[in-house]
Design an enzyme around this catalytic site. Structure first.
Site: not given
Lengths: 455, 462
Positions: B154, B157, B187, B211, B224, B341
């Site tokens: 993250e 990213k 993700g 995975t 997305k 979210h």
């Protein structure tokens, strides 16, 4: 749209087709194509196909997305009483009324090319102030050399700080093709898609960059290697910007007009042949006493034909699913040429050199008569465009065509004129013809390049 | 609401268009686009021409005294396949190379033609576990390949990571249409590669091989892609789906338990929004699914616990596809899948890397369940069942950094990003929900927050 996956039907698996129906806040899969008439208004055009195999389930999603955009001619775009710049992109009359009635301030983020800002900055600010717009203007040096992800990121940082509403505050780009391309890409990336508006200020961007979907930046020294196919919400076309464009840049734009003429429109070709000089002299403006009102008639006719022919070719192939594209004429060799001699050739100039060579290839292939070839070259020279360049060597041509093969799924897909205002796409032009044409091209035209004096 | 292309231009035909410059009327013509010998020609709607290929795109031309205005309608159809498979890294299995190609005939031709080339981006950690299998697969099949392992976390990213991928792809050289980039990972990996592929040549086909449980049911089935920017989650990205996603749940075997719970949070989300049956399944079998790592989830074997893994995954994917397919580009900002979210993006970024995505989502959902109850939409019993289910899935239900201030800030951001309405999905029963457009009253929010903290803060942070 929504074609059945025929191939699934041929295999052993059973495939079920599901439509998607809206039920209050949620969507439900409903088996079959025929949907109850009562729910007809809430059926999505998307479909899901499901087939079950011994390994598990396979779902195929087919989802059509309709891109809608406007291309609008206007006069006096920066006249404070003209609301096109702020509201021209809105198509729903109710929405328009609501906005006009509301006392919520209009907010806009604008990106302008630095040079354009020097000339029009005051006018732009006046427009925004008179209309009580909360605004931020970012003036940037949008040149071919700067056309990079770095510049797009710079724009994104500022956009992010401005706190744009997600849907109702389109980013406005004012400038030439480079500016419009970069802002378009930045807008496409922000929140995965932010509406944006193009205001082209050069002739080239007026008829080319503004009417399609493409956005992009250069990468690894290659032209437009990164980008997206997201069209703007609207493009506002005001010819008066052209009056401050230098003569060379008007020729630059005329090259793309000529491209459309050679590919599709004999009438436009004849117009450019006949009135090219006048268009250059009057800069596409109406108020030129030397030529009277015929100049503006020619100007608006030429731009309209250029736009409609371009839209004809782009709209059915917005995302280039079909790699056979007439609008690629002049764009097989020019990318490499343009990057090689950057910044000495403008985009349209490079395109014209490519077209000029290709016209020789056409003639050598027997598709054009000698007379037609001469007429075309004369027209180009009349438009004060370069028709030859020493950096456009046979190696560059060969390499470009090899790259073309690689990028176009194994076929060269070469658009070639087959008459004045007519063209077709060819895949089998021999090296022999290419070479012969090159020789002739150099023999006949390399002299004129020395006299055009701008390289 | 999503309209079909024909809905859009039929409303235009009814002629209620106002010209932008206040003129009262303008002449409008609708043009079809017909391809004849390689060139597209526009034809006024009235004149029917038999020859030539007709496009779905249309152009409207409007003439007024201010000039001409053209409106283009161009439908682009996105087609992608989500394929459950087994033994994807077994060299005798075609899926990884050809699963995206629909037509059996075409498949046959491609298998026999020139050397096959593939560029693969694989998460670093996944590479340590499976890298040699991946290499073996391509070598056994004589595929010219480049495998790029990257630390797709993250924190990484970002556009920098995307640029790195692009540099390598560009150097390797791939065909424009027939050599999809393959992404293998969770993700973050799938999102980053997806964005890189979207940008390269303006669109390069790519394939997702998730995975983790989370990416299996969430990231892999939608369109997305994205990266973080300026401290904001997924601020930059695109809506370009992969050409195919290959789902092989045997990857779950090497997942730590925490990652399995993480994925189940998104399953639970779909259950709470849309599917009572899935909720009951997670309630009853959640712990067993966790301990068996959802194995045998894609067989139709008769064993009871294999059955629930299969069923729960299938329902999770179907409900997700139901919500995403009709709204692929989020034209409609009312989205049930946004549940969990609204607050979690802010929370996740604030405590990075302490919470996994699904864990942050769960904390958000847990709070929203209290809001629902406070509004009288859920009974106390339903609320408690849901929280117990979450705890049973070993998911965090509270977090000290999820302060009332953070909640309020998130909801204000939501207003900004969702065109002026908070669009809050809230459960209105077990397995059903509604979207609320008005901002939650402050007193309800505070009361819900107080109760949430009172009752759950002792369960602590994970």
């Amino acid at each position: 749209m929504g074609k059945d996956q025929q191939e699934d039907n041929k295999t052993k698996q059973k495939t079920s087709e599901f439509s998607l129906v809206r039920v209050k806040s949620t969507w439900k899969c409903k088996l079959g194509k025929k949907i109850n008439k009562d729910t007809a208004g809430c059926v999505s055009p998307a479909k899901i196909y499901e087939s079950i195999t011994e390994k598990g389930t396979t779902w195929t999603v087919v989802s059509p997305i309709t891109f809608t955009y406007k291309v609008t001619e206007t006069q006096g775009l920066l006249d404070p009483s003209n609301d096109t710049l702020l509201l021209g992109h809105i198509t729903d009359p109710q929405q328009l009324e609501d906005i006009k009635k509301s006392n919520k301030p209009i907010r806009r983020f604008l990106v302008a090319d630095q040079e354009v800002y020097k000339i029009y900055g005051t006018k732009i600010i006046e427009y925004l102030e008179v209309n009580d717009v909360v605004y931020k203007i970012l003036a940037l040096p949008t040149t071919e050399e700067n056309k990079s992800m770095e510049m797009a990121l710079k724009i994104l940082e500022e956009v992010n700080n401005f706190s744009l509403d997600r849907r109702t505050e389109p980013i406005i780009a004012i400038g030439g093709g480079v500016c419009l391309d970069i802002v378009g890409l930045a807008a496409s990336l922000y929140r995965r898609r932010t509406p944006y508006i193009r205001v082209p200020t050069t002739l080239l961007s007026y008829i080319d960059a503004s009417v399609g979907a493409k956005t992009g930046v250069n990468f690894a020294n290659c032209k437009n290697k990164l980008g997206a196919y997201i069209p703007p919400t609207a493009a506002f076309l005001d010819l008066s910007f052209i009056q401050t464009v230098p003569r060379r840049h008007i020729s630059n734009g005329l090259a793309e007009m000529l491209k459309m003429a050679l590919m599709k429109h004999r009438g436009l070709f004849e117009l450019l042949e006949k009135h090219g000089c006048m268009l250059l002299d009057t800069k596409f403006q109406a108020n030129n006493s030397a030529y009277g009102c015929s100049s503006f008639k020619a100007a608006s006719q030429a731009t309209r034909i250029a736009i409609t022919t371009m839209l004809e070719e782009l709209a059915p192939n917005l995302w280039e699913d079909d790699l056979n594209r007439l609008v690629d004429f002049g764009h097989l060799i020019s990318p490499a040429l343009e990057m090689k001699v950057l910044p000495s050739l403008l985009h349209g100039e490079a395109v014209n050199i490519d077209m000029s060579y290709m016209v020789y290839v056409s003639q050598e292939s027997g598709l054009l008569t000698e007379e037609e070839k001469q007429r075309i070259i004369s027209c180009m020279v009349g438009l004060e465009l370069p028709v030859w360049h020493e950096a456009c060597t046979m190696e560059l041509i060969q390499k470009s065509l090899q790259d073309r093969l690689k990028h176009s799924g194994g076929l060269v897909r070469m658009p070639l004129p087959i008459g004045l205002g007519q063209a077709e796409i060819f895949n089998n032009t021999s090296y022999e013809i290419l070479h012969k044409a090159y020789k002739k091209w150099c023999d006949e035209l390399s002299v004129s390049s020395d006299s055009s004096g701008d390289h | 609401m999503t309209e079909s292309a024909s809905d859009i231009w039929s409303s235009w035909d009814s002629g209620s268009m106002i010209s932008k410059n206040n003129s009262s009327c303008s002449q409008q013509t609708r043009f079809n686009l017909v391809q004849v010998k390689g060139a597209w020609n526009r034809q006024p709607e009235q004149s029917q021409t038999a020859e030539g290929k007709l496009s779905d795109a249309k152009i409207y031309e409007n003439k007024s005294e201010h000039g001409v205005s053209w409106t283009v309608f161009s439908p682009i159809t996105f087609t992608y396949r989500v394929i459950q498979c087994k033994n994807i890294l077994d060299p005798s299995d075609d899926t990884l190379l050809w699963g995206h190609v629909g037509d059996d005939e075409l498949k046959g031709t491609l298998i026999n033609s020139k050397p096959v080339k593939r560029f693969v981006v694989i998460d670093e950690t996944v590479n340590q576990l499976y890298g040699s299998w991946v290499t073996q697969y391509f070598e056994a099949r004589q595929v010219v390949h480049k495998i790029l392992p990257l630390p797709t976390t993250e924190e990484n990213k970002s556009l920098e990571l995307v640029t790195k991928i692009l540099q390598e792809v560009h150097q390797f050289g791939i065909d424009r249409r027939s050599e999809p980039i393959i992404a293998i990972g969770g993700g973050v990996c799938l999102d980053v590669v997806g964005l890189a592929a979207s940008l390269y040549r303006r669109r390069t086909p790519y394939i997702r091989v998730p995975t983790t449980v989370l990416s299996y049911i969430d990231a892999s089935v939608g369109a997305k892609t994205g990266v973080n920017f300026a401290g904001g989650k997924n601020k930059l990205g695109s809506y370009i789906p992969p050409v195919a996603t290959f789902l092989d749940c045997s990857f779950f075997q090497t997942l730590p338990p925490r990652q399995i719970s993480n994925g189940m949070a998104e399953m639970l989300k779909m259950a709470l929004m849309k599917h009572r049956g899935l909720f009951e399944l997670l309630e009853a079998d959640g712990r067993r699914l966790l301990s068996t790592k959802m194995q045998s989830c894609d067989t139709s074997s008769s064993s009871e616990h294999e059955h629930s893994a299969t069923v729960s995954i299938r329902i999770a994917i179907e409900t997700m596809l139901e919500e995403l397919a009709p709204n692929l580009w989020e034209d409609d900002l009312d989205r049930l899948v946004d549940f969990g979210h609204l607050i979690s993006p802010e929370l996740e970024m604030r405590v990075l890397p302490a919470l996994l995505h699904g864990e942050a989502v769960n904390i958000d959902m847990s709070f929203m369940v209290y809001v629902s109850h406070q509004k009288g939409l859920l009974t106390a019993d339903e609320k408690n069942r849901i929280i117990r289910c979450m705890l049973g899935l070993d998911l965090p239900v509270w977090h000290q950094d999820c302060t009332l201030a953070l909640v309020q800030k998130s909801l204000r951001e939501r207003l900004k990003h969702s065109a002026g309405s908070v669009r809050m999905p809230l459960p209105t029963g077990l397995g059903r929900a509604e979207i609320f457009h008005d901002m939650i009253e402050d007193n309800i929010l505070c009361q819900a927050y107080a109760k949430w903290t009172d009752e759950l803060s002792s369960s602590g942070n994970k």
